[in-house]
Design an enzyme around this catalytic site. Structure first.
Site, PDB file in Angstrom:
ATOM      1  N   ARG A   1      -5.829   6.774  -7.098  1.00 31.40           N
ATOM      2  CA  ARG A   1      -5.532   8.214  -6.943  1.00 31.40           C
ATOM      3  C   ARG A   1      -5.532   8.815  -8.168  1.00 31.40           C
ATOM      4  NH1 ARG A   1      -0.482   7.885  -3.688  1.00 31.40           N
ATOM      5  NH2 ARG A   1      -0.305  10.202  -3.530  1.00 31.40           N
TER       6      ARG A   1
ATOM      7  N   LEU B   1       0.763  -1.363  -0.311  1.00 28.99           N
ATOM      8  CA  LEU B   1      -0.098  -0.031   0.096  1.00 28.99           C
ATOM      9  C   LEU B   1       1.013   1.156  -0.039  1.00 28.99           C
ATOM     10  CD1 LEU B   1      -2.633  -0.868   2.854  1.00 28.99           C
ATOM     11  CD2 LEU B   1      -3.012  -1.096   0.203  1.00 28.99           C
ATOM     12  N   ASP B   2       0.549   2.200  -0.732  1.00 28.75           N
ATOM     13  CA  ASP B   2       1.253   3.390  -0.520  1.00 28.75           C
ATOM     14  C   ASP B   2       1.359   4.091   0.799  1.00 28.75           C
ATOM     15  OD1 ASP B   2       1.192   3.507  -3.219  1.00 28.75           O
ATOM     16  OD2 ASP B   2      -0.501   5.151  -3.551  1.00 28.75           O
ATOM     17  N   LYS B   3       2.551   4.805   1.174  1.00 29.70           N
ATOM     18  CA  LYS B   3       2.837   5.141   2.322  1.00 29.70           C
ATOM     19  C   LYS B   3       1.612   5.819   3.406  1.00 29.70           C
ATOM     20  CE  LYS B   3       5.774   8.588   4.924  1.00 29.70           C
ATOM     21  NZ  LYS B   3       6.836   9.384   4.570  1.00 29.70           N
TER      22      LYS B   3
END
Length: 350
Positions: free
Chosen positions: A254, A149-151
């Site tokens: 996103r 998962l993205d930060k």
């Protein structure tokens, strides 16, 4: 997945002529243009040695060898994520926002992997001894990591405790047999209350940290979405949306929400960081559905971060006035989440 070792590609027939290093760095899994200079051991264009400044066109064959980057030592640390489930094969956590999944440039420690090494005894050693088979090299430097998962994205993430479990889980992700549901707070309201977004996703030529949606180049990406509710919050109209990624491209959700004019709130890359959203990116991996290595089907739910409560209250109040405009399942789910946030929960593992 990062590309290491030998590779062979055929340039997409719809791709406009461009530099070789620009073409490679724009593909998923390849390093940046500056890193290519350090990591490329061999590069050929149509069977002949080539420079990174060479021009490539549709139909060209590109092959070479990428050396793996030197990985920083990963030191075991306490696991700072709530454990949702654990057995002999896997551990499932609710990753908090702001936590990087594994060490990388600029984030050498305090990652999820540091915590897994501290929580699962012998994890590093089991993967280092994996031998041949299923990309053991990449698994050895990121032992147990199956997906990321993205930060700034929070939510459910599964990790493997041994190589056999890693192989079984990785194959499910590769075969798109994993069900994923995300919740996002987006700016405005999507024109259509639900739909399917289809595009190609490629690296943004103006900013290599970003990706963009297009009709040529890159890789195909599909996202299904449904608007749960809309409400006025912080003097702006915002919507709660359920997002179902059918593919797993970098920054896919996103990019797709920005593409339809409804960027995810708090996104510094694809939107504006709203003062009302000072808690960061409002994107949460809520549900993960797959088959465990023991053969049992499983569905995991990750409770929303507590800083979502004020927004969720606004959506819950709004949904009571929108009636049939809000899908009943989503309206009930929204109310249930609000109750769970209000209730006392066991603290996350430290």
């Amino acid at each position: 997945m990062n590309i290491t070792g030998e590779f062979s590609l055929v340039v997409d027939e719809n791709l406009a002529p461009q530099r070789l290093d620009q073409y490679l760095s724009g593909r998923d899994g390849f390093p940046s243009r500056s890193q290519l200079k350090q990591l490329l051991r061999r590069i050929e264009l149509n069977g002949n040695p080539a420079k990174l400044s060479a021009q490539v066109s549709a139909g060209d064959r590109v092959s070479g060898v990428v050396e793996p980057p030197v990985q920083p030592d990963c030191i075991p640390e306490p696991l700072r994520a709530e454990i949702l489930y654990e057995d002999d094969d896997v551990v499932v956590v609710n990753k908090p926002p702001g936590m990087v999944v594994h060490p990388a440039h600029g984030n050498p420690d305090h990652t999820l992997l540091n915590g897994l090494l501290g929580h699962v005894s012998g994890l590093q050693e089991r993967f280092q001894q994996a031998g041949d088979g299923y990309a053991a090299e990449s698994a050895a430097v990121r032992p147990g990591i199956v997906h990321r998962l993205d930060k700034d994205t929070s939510g459910v993430l599964i990790a493997a405790k041994h190589p056999a479990a890693h192989a079984l889980l990785s194959q499910q992700f590769a075969d798109r047999q994993v069900g994923k549901l995300y919740l996002a707070v987006v700016k405005g309201r999507p024109r259509n209350p639900e739909g399917e977004l289809q595009s190609r996703i490629l690296r943004d030529p103006r900013n290599r940290k970003r990706f963009c949606a297009g009709t040529t180049g890159g890789k195909p990406a599909v996202t299904r979405y449904r608007t749960v509710a809309s409400a006025e919050f912080g003097r702006q109209l915002v919507s709660l949306a359920s997002l179902y990624p059918m593919t797993g491209r970098t920054h896919q959700l996103r990019v797709h929400m920005q593409w339809i004019g409804c960027p995810i709130l708090g996104d510094p890359l694809y939107g504006r960081r709203s003062a009302a959203m000072s808690d960061g990116l409002m994107l949460h991996a809520t549900v993960l559905e797959l088959q465990l290595p023991n053969g049992k089907p499983a569905r995991f739910y990750a409770p929303l971060p507590e800083h979502w409560q004020q927004l969720l209250t606004a959506f819950n109040d709004a949904s009571a006035h929108q009636g049939s405009a809000v899908h009943p399942e989503d309206r009930d789910w929204c109310a249930a989440q609000l109750r769970s946030l209000s209730a006392d929960r066991e603290p996350a593992a430290q």
